[in-house]
Design a protein around this motif. Structure first.
Motif, PDB file in Angstrom:
ATOM      1  N   VAL A 147      13.653  -0.082   1.614  1.00  0.00           N
ATOM      2  CA  VAL A 147      13.187   0.359   2.623  1.00  0.00           C
ATOM      3  C   VAL A 147      12.280   1.496   2.452  1.00  0.00           C
ATOM      4  O   VAL A 147      12.686   2.381   1.900  1.00  0.00           O
ATOM      5  N   ASN A 148      11.205   1.344   3.219  1.00  0.00           N
ATOM      6  CA  ASN A 148      10.345   2.429   3.152  1.00  0.00           C
ATOM      7  C   ASN A 148       9.888   2.821   4.492  1.00  0.00           C
ATOM      8  O   ASN A 148       9.439   1.901   5.179  1.00  0.00           O
ATOM      9  N   TRP A 167       8.427   9.030   4.714  1.00  0.00           N
ATOM     10  CA  TRP A 167       9.560   9.811   5.148  1.00  0.00           C
ATOM     11  C   TRP A 167      10.774   9.577   4.234  1.00  0.00           C
ATOM     12  O   TRP A 167      10.993  10.517   3.291  1.00  0.00           O
ATOM     13  N   PHE A 168      11.419   8.529   4.323  1.00  0.00           N
ATOM     14  CA  PHE A 168      12.175   8.256   3.000  1.00  0.00           C
ATOM     15  C   PHE A 168      12.048   6.911   2.551  1.00  0.00           C
ATOM     16  O   PHE A 168      11.403   5.885   3.262  1.00  0.00           O
ATOM     17  N   SER A 169      12.700   6.697   1.277  1.00  0.00           N
ATOM     18  CA  SER A 169      12.659   5.246   0.707  1.00  0.00           C
ATOM     19  C   SER A 169      13.702   5.042   0.005  1.00  0.00           C
ATOM     20  O   SER A 169      14.209   5.855  -0.889  1.00  0.00           O
ATOM     21  N   ALA A 170      14.588   4.122   0.626  1.00  0.00           N
ATOM     22  CA  ALA A 170      16.101   3.888   0.096  1.00  0.00           C
ATOM     23  C   ALA A 170      16.079   2.337  -0.203  1.00  0.00           C
ATOM     24  O   ALA A 170      15.812   1.541   0.615  1.00  0.00           O
ATOM     25  N   GLY A 171      16.190   1.956  -1.622  1.00  0.00           N
ATOM     26  CA  GLY A 171      16.151   0.508  -1.990  1.00  0.00           C
ATOM     27  C   GLY A 171      14.951  -0.190  -1.546  1.00  0.00           C
ATOM     28  O   GLY A 171      13.792   0.447  -1.987  1.00  0.00           O
TER      29      GLY A 171
END
Lengths: 670, 141, 324
Positions: free
Chosen positions: A75-76, A69-73
């Motif tokens: 966080v996946n 879905w999304f991956s930020a830093g």
């Protein structure tokens, strides 16, 4: 196999998008894609159940390929559909009951101007609910959690032109928002503490460090979310008002599925709660208070749907009480009991709502039990199906409610033994027993007042009786019809068919699953249970069963005695304890108290803010007027006369030449 | 020796200022354009005088360009005047004051005119194919 | 042949008087005797003429008479155009202005331009204007023709503008400093001990708008060097003084000139830079210049004329509708 799971949420989503976009074209045929999609989801869900059942080994689980879905830093967040037995049970309840309710809606919503909109939102709800139970990630779960909240809002406010419906929708949205805010905080806290939102990883981390104060806080915050969504005390006030929506929507969302999302959430995160016993005790006490309070309120309500709404609140309280009783090695048993009750409750409460809807449909949208009565002759199918649902709710053996309620009582009884919260669990157990008695009483009261006694049919019914097509929802329009005894007709087959199917379910499913221990075995293969929740050998407590059955019979009999045998007794009893009666009748004045505590001060703050804003606006306006004023001084210059402008040009030229020739000094290159 | 440059410059300046004042005060569109041409005459005179003074032909070239532009301007201006006249039936430039600040009063002449003096002093076109007849008081300018 | 020197104050008097006269002459509802305005205007013209009259006339009298006659007629025509309520008469007055300005063109050695202007302006433009007047104002002078817009303010602005322009001309072409210098040189020559010391500071104080200042300074420095080299030989001194006086006297006719900066390209077709004479053969010279240095300008002017023609047709063309 596993990627077939995608069909479960995607089919309703596709139907929702299709009907939402092309509703104007589909019009009266809008139900086809929705019914087909939900039925398809139901088939896939059943297929998943069969697959799980045939899996060998202690843990039964199906996983789809994850979609990022999304991956930020660091966080996946992935979309991954995970079906384990708990999810499978939820999915089956949602899609199976959803299918029948959508079929029922075809008859109920017939000719409504918002027909496509209803089915689009309905399908969207099923999508969100399936997504909610299919994910293995708290954040994704929260997304779908808000999705079901949105669909609920849209369906409560479906007849948004009606002020009460719009107000109810707003109330539901705002009250659940309170809980949701806490839920988000809980998610943040868990993320902050453990750095993950995957259930599996969370559980491992929680087991590594039990009795953490942060864990307790996080669990309580998660429970707050559940309290809001599942209408538990003190946030239960929105659910009775939510009956403003179409009855089938109430049946699916506010009885069978969405309101149980909180139960599912707590059941799903049980390994966290087990690590925080105080949170569990809180859950149990809140659940019991809710169950008792709602049952007391339900005793005196005159609106059939409202009685059902309060009974839903009460039964949800039951489930939470069961979950809260899962101290120590009772945890798996508690979750099983709660989910089992959730499952049976979904059947009989959906049935009761649909039957109430059928009564409403026949009575021209009159649902006040003081104006209807003795309908067992006029509406035979509705009567029998309602009877089965009511007996299941009352907990009369062998109907399904009895079995699940009995398991909950058993959990509650055992929870007190050797626990630090002994007194609390004692209260829970006796509170639940009392609630069982009250439940049997008010359910039977509703049943007897509606279907027994002398036949009373309101005037509106006649009008609607003549034409099934014209059961518009504009109450006022028909209020002006000539009064007189109406004629009641049984609902069309498209509505009674689902009633019969659900009645069979409500009658049999509990006994079948309980006696064979099939449900407990099936749920026992859930990975959470196997890995994190201690096993507990449970033996049938026949004494408790007898007590439960006895309470149910006493409740039913006393209702019969009061409302059928001696109909005058009811009024006498109400007059005997006027204060108590008024307290119950007015829902313990909770709405008024909230109005005083929350709405009043907020309104005052809003008024103050408005005055302050007007002040600030005034100052800004004054500042804005200054250039306006100076501009106004020069406005007459712009008088539209070309020659006046030319004059200004010449004057400008004069000044220009003068400055250039005489003020620049002699230094310029002349 | 010849007439000094300064005298021409003064004559040019007087013509220019007369044209400017006429442009500012007169109301007839045609007179306005004649006044603009008058200003151009003053400027052209300056160019030609400078040309003589410096012994350079460039000034005359500029004058020629000015005449060209003036011809263009006159053609376009007359076309515009015709269009304007056709829409309002008057050559008064003050009629066109719609582009003023909103809320401002229209500028209207209030002072009454005296009785018309020489009304018949305008040239008239005779219809084609007819013998022109001279009425009493008609003027051919 | 130079004018007497005059400043802003002197220039303002005829300008103010003339514009006051014009103010009285402008058409308006309430009649003011036109004679008073005309008289004021004539007084202003005379004053202005006195202001710019040559201090010591060196011009042939025939040329002077022609200049004054053309100028006076042009200005009278212009006043008539501005003050005439009847636009048709105004157009005729404009033709008068054009013809007289063309006379001035002839005096300035521009016969081609004079002919062209008469043909184009008096011949074509004025006639077109008259046609339009006949199309639009067949009923005679309109109300608006008898009124003026802001006459007082406009005339005041015009007066200031004219005063400014006149005073600028007067200042720029003021021969007084040079005359003083000449007088000082003559005095030095006549004195028993001639030399540069007596007037050197005079021209070094010249305002910068006198372009001869720099050349005079160079000339003076050169003479001083020579005199110093000859150890103040009186013969050399008087020779140098005579040379210097000749330079100053030559410079007097170029007072107020602004020499073009060196960056301006020199073209042989426009005429010589040094002898200040127009080339012989006006039409040939103009044609040569137009089709060499200014060919792009000519092409663009032609294109502009074409575009204007098309534009004029496009503006007035109305398909299928009869003129109202």
């Amino acid at each position: 196999m596993s990627d077939v799971l995608w069909l479960i949420p995607v089919l309703p989503l596709a139907a929702a998008v299709l009907v939402g976009l092309f509703g104007k074209l589909l019009r009266g045929q809008s139900h086809w894609p929705v019914v087909a999609a939900i039925a398809g989801s139901a088939c896939v869900s059943l297929y998943a159940v069969v697959q799980l059942h045939h899996q060998s080994g202690p843990v039964a689980v199906l996983r789809s390929t994850p979609l990022p879905w999304f991956s930020a830093g660091g966080v996946n967040i992935d979309f991954q559909l995970v079906v384990d037995p708990i999810t499978a049970v939820m999915l089956t309840a949602i899609t199976f009951i959803g299918t029948w309710i959508s079929i029922y809606s075809i008859g109920y919503m017939h000719d409504d101007p918002g027909y496509p909109r209803y089915f689009a939102v309905f399908s969207g709800f099923v999508f969100s609910m399936c997504g909610l139970v299919l994910t293995d990630n708290l954040l994704v779960l929260y997304g779908f959690w808000e999705g079901v909240g949105l669909c609920s809002y849209l369906l409560i406010g479906f007849w948004f032109a009606k002020p009460s419906a719009a107000a109810a929708a707003r109330k539901a949205f705002l009250v659940t928002r309170l809980g949701d805010a806490a839920f988000v905080l809980g998610i943040f806290l868990l993320w902050n503490k453990f750095g993950t939102l995957e259930f599996e990883e969370l559980f491992q981390a929680a087991r590594a460090q039990p009795n953490e104060p942060i864990l307790l806080t996080a669990c309580l915050l998660l429970f707050c979310g559940a309290v809001g969504k599942s209408a538990q005390f003190p946030l239960h006030v929105w659910l009775p008002d939510a009956m403003e929506g179409p009855t089938p929507a109430s049946a699916l969302i506010h009885a069978a599925t969405m309101v149980t999302a909180g139960v599912y959430l707590v059941g799903r995160t049980m390994p966290l709660f087990v690590a925080a016993p105080a949170a569990l005790a809180t859950v149990a006490v809140i659940g019991t208070i809710t169950a008792l309070l709602a049952a007391l309120i339900a005793l005196t309500q005159h609106d059939l749907k409202r009685v059902m709404a309060y009974s839903t609140v009460s039964q949800l309280g039951y489930m939470f009480a069961a979950l809260g009783s899962g101290q120590g090695d009772l945890a798996a048993f508690a979750v099983t009991a709660a989910i089992f009750h959730l499952f049976t409750h979904a059947f009989f409460k959906a049935l009761l709502f649909l039957a109430s809807g059928s009564v409403m449909h026949a009575m021209g949208h009159v649902i006040d039990m003081r104006r209807i009565g003795g309908l067992r002759k006029a509406l035979p199918i509705t009567h029998w199906t309602f009877f089965i649902g009511a007996m299941a709710l009352a907990g009369l053996p062998p109907f399904s409610g009895f079995w699940s309620k009995d398991e909950i009582l058993a959990v509650a009884k055992e929870a007190g033994h050797g626990s630090a919260y002994h007194a609390a669990y004692l209260f829970v157990f006796y509170g639940l027993l009392l609630t069982a008695l009250l439940t049997a009483f008010y359910t039977s009261r509703a049943y007897f007042r509606t279907f027994w006694g002398p036949e009373v049919i309101p005037a509106e019914a006649g009008h609607h009786g003549h034409s099934h097509d014209d059961h518009g929802h504009d109450h006022d329009h028909h209020a002006s019809e000539p009064a007189g005894p109406g004629v009641a007709h049984e609902s069309p087959f498209v509505m009674t068919g689902p009633l019969i199917v659900l009645a069979i379910g409500a009658a049999c499913v509990g006994g079948l699953l309980a006696v064979t221990h099939g449900f407990a075995h099936f749920l026992g293969h859930t990975s959470d249970f196997v890995k994190y929740l201690p096993k507990h050998e449970h033996h049938a407590d026949y004494g408790l069963m007898a007590l439960s059955a006895g309470l149910s019979v006493v409740g039913i009999f006393s209702a019969w005695w009061i409302y059928v045998r001696n109909p005058k007794t009811a009024g006498a009893m109400a007059r005997a304890v006027p204060r108590l009666y008024a307290l119950s009748q007015n829902r313990f004045y909770l709405d008024e108290i909230y109005g005083w505590l929350a709405v009043g001060p907020l309104t005052a703050i809003a008024v103050i803010s408005r005055v302050f804003d007007m002040l600030v606006d005034g100052i800004v306006d004054i500042i804005g007027r200054v250039p306006r004023f100076f501009g106004g001084l020069f406005r007459p210059v712009q008088n539209g006369l070309v020659q006046f402008y030319a004059l200004a040009t010449v004057l400008g030229l004069v000044v220009f030449i003068f400055v250039l020739a005489y003020l620049r000094g002699e230094k310029g290159a002349w | 020796m010849s007439v000094p440059l300064e005298q021409y410059l003064v004559v040019g300046a007087i013509l220019f200022v007369l044209g400017a004042v006429g442009f500012l005060t007169r109301r007839n569109l045609i007179t306005l354009f004649l006044c603009a041409e008058l200003m151009l005459q003053g400027v052209t005179l300056n160019f030609v005088a400078f040309s003589k003074h410096h012994g350079q032909m460039t000034g005359q070239v500029f004058s020629l360009m000015i005449i060209t532009i003036a011809a263009c301007e006159a053609g376009l201006a007359l076309a515009l005047i015709l269009v304007l006249y056709n829409s309002r039936r008057t050559l008064d430039v003050s009629v066109w004051q719609d582009l003023r600040e909103s809320g401002l009063e229209q500028t209207i002449d209030t002072e009454p005119l005296p009785a018309p003096a020489d009304e018949a002093a305008m040239p008239r076109l005779q219809e084609a194919g007819k013998m022109p007849t001279r009425r009493r008081g008609d003027s051919y300018v | 042949m130079m004018l007497a020197s005059f400043g802003l104050r002197q220039a303002m008097i005829p300008a103010a008087l003339g514009l006051l006269g014009l103010y009285l002459l402008l058409p308006r509802p309430s009649r003011i005797p036109r004679l008073a305005g005309a008289a004021l205007g004539i007084v202003a013209l005379v004053l202005c003429g006195r202001l710019i009259a040559e201090a010591a006339p060196a011009t042939p009298w025939i040329e002077r008479i022609l200049f004054w006659a053309f100028s006076a007629l042009a200005i009278v025509g212009a006043v008539q155009l501005v003050t005439q309520p009847n636009p048709a008469r105004g157009a005729v007055a404009f033709a008068l202005v054009v013809i007289n300005v063309c006379g001035l063109f002839l005096l300035n050695g521009a016969p081609f331009l004079a002919a062209g202007t008469i043909i184009i302006y008096a011949g074509a433009i004025v006639v077109t204007f008259l046609f339009v007047i006949m199309l639009c104002q067949q009923t005679g002078a309109a109300d608006a023709d008898a009124r003026s817009r802001e006459p007082l303010l406009s005339c005041a602005a015009g007066a200031i503008l004219l005063g400014l322009l006149l005073s600028l001309v007067g200042r720029q072409y003021d021969p007084a400093p040079i005359d003083e210098l000449l007088a000082a040189i003559d005095k030095s020559i006549a004195s028993d001990k001639p030399g540069f010391e007596n007037f050197d500071h005079e021209f070094r104080k010249f305002p910068t708008h006198l372009p001869i200042k720099e050349s005079l300074e160079a000339r003076s420095d050169e003479s001083m060097l020579k005199i110093k080299a000859s150890k103040n030989d009186p013969k050399v001194v008087s020779e140098e003084l005579a040379k210097f006086r000749a330079a100053v006297a030559a410079g007097r006719s170029r007072v107020g000139d602004i020499p073009p900066p060196d960056s301006v390209p020199v073209t042989p077709f426009a005429g010589s830079r040094t002898d200040h004479r127009l080339p012989a053969g006006n039409v040939a010279a103009l044609g040569r210049l137009l089709f060499t240095d200014y060919i792009i300008g000519v092409e663009m002017a032609g294109t502009l004329l074409l575009v204007a023609t098309i534009g004029a047709i496009a503006i007035t063309y109305r398909s299928g509708r009869k003129p109202a």
